[in-house]
Enzyme design. Structure first.
Site, PDB file in Angstrom:
ATOM      1  N   ILE A  48     -58.638  33.022  29.955  1.00 24.52           N
ATOM      2  CA  ILE A  48     -59.552  34.235  30.151  1.00 24.52           C
ATOM      3  C   ILE A  48     -59.345  34.788  31.475  1.00 24.52           C
ATOM      4  CG2 ILE A  48     -61.430  32.599  31.009  1.00 24.52           C
ATOM      5  CD1 ILE A  48     -63.517  34.344  29.629  1.00 24.52           C
ATOM      6  N   GLN A  52     -54.354  38.759  32.554  1.00 24.14           N
ATOM      7  CA  GLN A  52     -54.794  40.091  32.329  1.00 24.14           C
ATOM      8  C   GLN A  52     -55.413  40.180  30.984  1.00 24.14           C
ATOM      9  OE1 GLN A  52     -51.685  43.730  32.270  1.00 24.14           O
ATOM     10  NE2 GLN A  52     -51.388  42.467  30.381  1.00 24.14           N
ATOM     11  N   ASP A  53     -55.045  39.761  29.834  1.00 23.26           N
ATOM     12  CA  ASP A  53     -55.598  39.896  28.687  1.00 23.26           C
ATOM     13  C   ASP A  53     -56.703  39.140  28.379  1.00 23.26           C
ATOM     14  OD1 ASP A  53     -53.009  41.288  28.137  1.00 23.26           O
ATOM     15  OD2 ASP A  53     -52.750  39.948  26.416  1.00 23.26           O
ATOM     16  N   GLN A  56     -47.991  29.816  29.888  1.00 26.62           N
ATOM     17  CA  GLN A  56     -46.976  30.353  30.893  1.00 26.62           C
ATOM     18  C   GLN A  56     -46.532  31.534  30.226  1.00 26.62           C
ATOM     19  OE1 GLN A  56     -44.568  31.508  33.267  1.00 26.62           O
ATOM     20  NE2 GLN A  56     -42.972  30.523  31.968  1.00 26.62           N
ATOM     21  N   SER A  58     -45.626  36.922  20.509  1.00 25.23           N
ATOM     22  CA  SER A  58     -44.768  37.864  21.541  1.00 25.23           C
ATOM     23  C   SER A  58     -43.457  38.494  20.854  1.00 25.23           C
ATOM     24  CB  SER A  58     -44.376  37.136  22.795  1.00 25.23           C
ATOM     25  OG  SER A  58     -43.387  37.979  23.341  1.00 25.23           O
ATOM     26  N   GLU A 116     -40.740  38.530  22.265  1.00 26.08           N
ATOM     27  CA  GLU A 116     -39.937  37.653  22.536  1.00 26.08           C
ATOM     28  C   GLU A 116     -39.093  36.795  21.284  1.00 26.08           C
ATOM     29  OE1 GLU A 116     -37.762  36.731  25.436  1.00 26.08           O
ATOM     30  OE2 GLU A 116     -38.138  38.443  25.875  1.00 26.08           O
ATOM     31  N   TYR A 152     -39.269  30.353  26.358  1.00 30.36           N
ATOM     32  CA  TYR A 152     -40.633  31.095  25.927  1.00 30.36           C
ATOM     33  C   TYR A 152     -40.517  31.445  24.699  1.00 30.36           C
ATOM     34  CZ  TYR A 152     -44.281  34.884  26.326  1.00 30.36           C
ATOM     35  OH  TYR A 152     -45.234  35.454  26.011  1.00 30.36           O
TER      36      TYR A 152
END
Ligand code: NAP
Ligand code: G4F
Length: 333
Positions: free
Chosen positions: A14, A17-18, A93, A135, A137, A159
């Site tokens: 929380i 950013q999101d 992360q 993501s 990614e 990641y």
């Protein structure tokens, strides 16, 4: 709506950013929001400051609980106590470049952290709906563009590999245990609340600082890198829409537009009346051992099924971010 009838949301991440935009969005919709925060040496939670200081909200409709993704007993206890209707799993992360330096903790939090959360949700008397922040990614260096929910994955970073595990395990738990668990395959999304070491914020801040005479140069890595950069408040709206559907499913959230780091720099420096080429230099320290490429999303499914569309162009967003940096740095000058 009385508080006892209000839907209850639980957000991991929380303070990010999101997470902060999602908290704003859900509170605005009348939810009671529970968020997980890590114990750190500093109490600075600047992205939530406006909510924290509002006595109508903090500890009335917004509750923060100390826990960590690698502390399952605490997380489990909070989930049982708060009995959420919807869980938004955003913690992790989130820096791809740093995932090469801190690979083990990145993978543990992102991959195993998601598995542990699914196990907890599965054990709840009334399992809540789950949104997982996956993501682009995942795709690594895809051979097809744009990418959809069906494009094969070939991650090229620790990641990305961890997100691939987490995304797949969400689908497995959805099928095996009939959980209402969904993946949002999120392409890059930015805002004035973006972390300072992501390239958009770094460039917007650098341009503003150079304009104000606080900095001479801006040092970047790969200027040719291309990304599909959207706007974070649009993405969190997509997260909520995902969980309002009768059937659990996965959705790509993207703009479908590619821009290079060069375009980004030109746009941000132009917003403060400067020529980027006079101020930007390249340093190999910011290059990555391997780099995702060709990442551009096709949001057709989100548009047709959820009615989701982006509200900002790349140019509008970079202008907004640069203005925000300029205003903040001017005040602190
Ligand atoms: P962010 O700003 O880096 O926020 C990450 C959040 O995770 C922070 O609240 C952070 O807490 C929390 N966190 C990190 N490690 C934790 C741990 N061990 N235990 C509990 N909380 C922990 O990231 P974001 O941009 O909001 O992204 C949200 C999610 O979407 C992430 O999972 C990210 O990988 C994914 N995603 C983001 C994008 C994007 O473009 N933004 C695109 C695709 C996917 P602290 O504040 O204490 O550090
Ligand atoms: O802003 P970035 O660090 O974002 P990246 O690596 O695309 O990751 C972000 O988006 C992902 C979605 O695909 C998320 F999953 C992830 O959590 C995160 O939010 O870098 C963007 C591009 C890269 O190609 C990078 O090599 O910019 C290039 N770049 C060039 N110079 C730089 C820099 N990136 C950073 N961070 N710093 C630079 O100086």
């Amino acid at each position: 709506m009385s508080l006892s009838a209000a839907p209850v949301a639980f957000i991991t991440g929380i303070t990010g950013q999101d997470g902060s935009y999602l908290a704003d969005f859900l509170l605005e919709k009348g939810y009671v929001v529970h968020g997980v925060v890590r114990r750190t040496s500093s109490l600075d939670r600047s992205r939530l400051g406006h909510l924290y200081t509002d006595p109508e909200i903090h500890n009335r409709r917004l509750f923060l609980h100390y826990a960590d993704l690698d502390d399952p007993t605490t997380l489990r206890r909070i989930l049982f106590k708060t009995a959420p209707d919807e869980v938004y799993h955003l913690a992790g992360q989130s820096h791809v470049g740093l995932s090469f330096e801190i690979a083990e903790s990145t993978c543990d939090l992102t991959a195993m952290g998601t598995l542990r959360l699914l196990e907890m949700i599965r054990d709840l008397p009334k399992p809540p709906r789950l949104f997982h922040a996956s993501s682009s990614e995942l795709f690594g260096k895809p051979t097809v563009a744009p990418q959809t929910e069906a494009t094969p994955w070939q991650p090229v970073s620790p990641y990305g590999a961890a997100k691939a595990f987490a995304t797949r395990i969400v689908t497995i738990y959805r099928d095996a245990y009939r959980l209402h668990a969904c993946n949002g395959i999120l392409f890059n999304h930015e805002s004035p609340r973006r972390g300072e070491n992501f390239v958009t914020r770094k460039v917007c801040r650098g341009a503003a600082a150079i304009k104000l005479g606080l900095q001479d140069k801006l040092t970047l890595g790969n200027l040719d890198a291309l990304r599909d950069w959207g706007y974070a408040p649009d993405t969190v709206r997509g997260m909520w829409l995902t969980l309002q559907q009768p059937e659990a499913d996965d959705y790509v959230f993207a703009t479908g537009q590619l821009h290079s780091v060069r375009d980004l720099a030109a746009q941000a420096f132009a917003a403060v009346g400067l020529d980027w080429e006079a101020h930007v230099e390249v340093n190999a320290a910011f290059l990555r051992p391997t780099e995702a490429a060709n990442l551009v999303g096709d949001p057709t499914k989100a548009r047709t099924r959820l009615g989701w569309t982006p509200s900002r162009t790349f140019e509008e967003m970079i202008a907004e971010m640069t203005r925000a940096e300029y205003d903040a740095l001017s005040k602190s000058k």
